[in-house]
Design a protein around this motif. Structure first.
Motif, PDB file in Angstrom:
ATOM      1  N   PHE A 212       7.567  -2.407  -8.711  1.00 52.68           N
ATOM      2  CA  PHE A 212       7.070  -2.915  -9.984  1.00 52.68           C
ATOM      3  C   PHE A 212       5.744  -2.297 -10.409  1.00 52.68           C
ATOM      4  CE2 PHE A 212       9.587  -6.429  -8.068  1.00 52.68           C
ATOM      5  CZ  PHE A 212      10.633  -6.429  -8.992  1.00 52.68           C
ATOM      6  N   MET A 213       4.858  -2.019  -9.466  1.00 55.46           N
ATOM      7  CA  MET A 213       3.573  -1.446  -9.837  1.00 55.46           C
ATOM      8  C   MET A 213       3.621   0.075  -9.871  1.00 55.46           C
ATOM      9  SD  MET A 213       0.925  -3.945  -7.785  1.00 55.46           S
ATOM     10  CE  MET A 213      -0.482  -3.152  -8.557  1.00 55.46           C
ATOM     11  N   ARG A 214       4.417   0.658  -8.996  1.00 57.29           N
ATOM     12  CA  ARG A 214       4.578   2.110  -8.918  1.00 57.29           C
ATOM     13  C   ARG A 214       3.226   2.824  -8.965  1.00 57.29           C
ATOM     14  NH1 ARG A 214       9.867   3.278 -12.796  1.00 57.29           N
ATOM     15  NH2 ARG A 214      11.319   1.948 -11.619  1.00 57.29           N
ATOM     16  N   PRO A 215       2.455   2.731  -7.891  1.00 58.04           N
ATOM     17  CA  PRO A 215       1.112   3.346  -7.893  1.00 58.04           C
ATOM     18  C   PRO A 215       1.174   4.854  -8.099  1.00 58.04           C
ATOM     19  CG  PRO A 215       1.755   2.645  -5.686  1.00 58.04           C
ATOM     20  CD  PRO A 215       2.777   2.093  -6.611  1.00 58.04           C
ATOM     21  N   GLU A 216       0.178   5.371  -8.748  1.00 56.21           N
ATOM     22  CA  GLU A 216       0.112   6.807  -9.021  1.00 56.21           C
ATOM     23  C   GLU A 216      -0.012   7.593  -7.720  1.00 56.21           C
ATOM     24  OE1 GLU A 216      -2.743   9.967 -11.465  1.00 56.21           O
ATOM     25  OE2 GLU A 216      -3.090   7.792 -11.573  1.00 56.21           O
ATOM     26  N   ALA A 217       0.729   8.704  -7.655  1.00 54.53           N
ATOM     27  CA  ALA A 217       0.733   9.527  -6.445  1.00 54.53           C
ATOM     28  C   ALA A 217      -0.681  10.024  -6.133  1.00 54.53           C
ATOM     29  CB  ALA A 217       1.676  10.720  -6.622  1.00 54.53           C
ATOM     30  N   GLY A 218      -1.095   9.801  -4.878  1.00 55.66           N
ATOM     31  CA  GLY A 218      -2.401  10.245  -4.445  1.00 55.66           C
ATOM     32  C   GLY A 218      -3.515   9.256  -4.687  1.00 55.66           C
ATOM     33  N   SER A 219      -3.218   8.138  -5.386  1.00 59.47           N
ATOM     34  CA  SER A 219      -4.241   7.126  -5.629  1.00 59.47           C
ATOM     35  C   SER A 219      -4.521   6.342  -4.352  1.00 59.47           C
ATOM     36  CB  SER A 219      -3.805   6.175  -6.746  1.00 59.47           C
ATOM     37  OG  SER A 219      -2.645   5.451  -6.351  1.00 59.47           O
ATOM     38  N   THR A 220      -5.610   5.583  -4.379  1.00 59.45           N
ATOM     39  CA  THR A 220      -5.974   4.789  -3.194  1.00 59.45           C
ATOM     40  C   THR A 220      -4.879   3.793  -2.846  1.00 59.45           C
ATOM     41  OG1 THR A 220      -8.323   4.987  -3.768  1.00 59.45           O
ATOM     42  CG2 THR A 220      -7.702   3.243  -2.208  1.00 59.45           C
ATOM     43  N   LEU A 221      -4.343   3.108  -3.863  1.00 60.21           N
ATOM     44  CA  LEU A 221      -3.269   2.138  -3.628  1.00 60.21           C
ATOM     45  C   LEU A 221      -2.030   2.815  -3.059  1.00 60.21           C
ATOM     46  CD1 LEU A 221      -2.231  -0.745  -3.842  1.00 60.21           C
ATOM     47  CD2 LEU A 221      -1.532  -0.260  -6.202  1.00 60.21           C
TER      48      LEU A 221
END
Length: 313
Positions: A231-240
């Protein structure tokens, strides 16, 4: 009181001498280096299990100092990690902690000490071994590609695939280090606890692997990670994204172990020989996705009771 202090001082001196000797063997006798490193925490653990924590820490510090004086700075990181591990194991035994507490505290001790050693190394030398290792891997892949292209006219690996693989390895280094730390603690405990028991200590007993049951909270952590990815699909390479990726790898490994444990339980209940367990374990490694699913089912449902009931029938 003076007699107790003399006894503690005498035992401390003996344990420091044994610890330093084991580190010397590790430094100068390559054939048994691994064995001596595994048993190096033993004298510190024995002392820590019999005497108060402050005395144990002092003995560990003296052991590290003597190791440095006799072998040089090269063995100081190993001495620091293993001495701290010995203190933690002995202190847990002294306080009559559970086997789970002993394992978790030992794993955390190894993880923290390894992190301290690495950060100190980077600060003092200015050399980042992780970046250097990544560059060496990249050069190795590139040389393999060039050699294959020269011999066959085709590339063995697509450059995009290599970069994606190296990027994944780089992002999952925290998970790799964490799993390595707990594996190191487990190996040290596996070899040292039986010896400590023979020395008269009341060490906690670990149940057979087939009876291993992880906390059910693992399932909740797994569901949270899945929800974040879906659902959130964090951006690639981000901290999350890095956090979720590393937590996912650790959870996958735990669920794979749980799945293999259930396979061992099933084989044992069916009365099959132990050789079948080894074969099943080897076959389970390439079937990691199925093992994860099996681990989830084993944790989420009382499947073992069903197997046990059918076995009785």
């Amino acid at each position: 009181m003076p007699n107790n202090q003399t006894k503690a001082l005498l035992h401390g001196s003996m344990m420091v001498a044994i610890f330093t000797l084991l580190m010397l063997i590790s430094a100068y006798v390559p054939f048994i280096r691994i064995v001596s490193l595994i048993f190096a925490p033993l004298p510190i653990a024995w002392y820590s299990a019999n005497y108060k924590r402050s005395s144990s820490v002092f003995v560990a510090v003296v052991g590290c100092i003597l190791t440095t004086l006799t072998t040089g700075l090269i063995m100081l990181p190993f001495a620091f990690v293993l001495a701290l591990l010995g203190v933690v194991i002995g202190n847990a035994i002294n306080q009559k902690k559970s086997k789970l507490y002993l394992f978790m505290s030992s794993g955390v001790a190894v993880l923290l000490s390894m992190t301290i050693v690495y950060v100190a190394y980077v600060q003092f030398t200015g050399i980042n071994m992780i970046n250097i290792s990544m560059e060496l891997f990249r050069e190795s892949y590139e040389q393999s590609n060039e050699l294959t292209k020269t011999m066959t006219g085709q590339e063995a690996f697509q450059p995009e695939l290599i970069e994606a693989l190296l990027k994944t390895v780089e992002l999952t280094i925290p998970a790799i280090v964490t799993l390595s730390a707990f594996m190191t603690a487990f190996i040290v405990m596996t070899f040292n606890l039986p010896v400590l028991k023979r020395l008269g200590l009341d060490v906690p007993k670990f149940p057979p692997f087939q009876h291993m049951r992880l906390p059910r909270s693992i399932l909740w952590y797994y569901m949270i990670v899945l929800c974040i990815n879906l659902f959130m699909r964090p951006e690639a390479g981000s901290t999350l994204d890095i956090i979720v990726l590393n937590v996912s790898y650790v959870l996958w490994m735990l669920l794979i172990l749980q799945g293999i444990s259930f396979i061992h339980y099933l084989i044992s209940k069916k009365g099959m020989p132990n050789a079948v367990k080894w074969i099943a374990t080897l076959l389970a490694l390439p079937l990691s996705s199925f093992m994860i699913l099996l681990g989830i089912v084993d944790l989420g449902f009382d499947v073992r009771s069903l197997v046990k009931g059918k076995t009785k029938e």
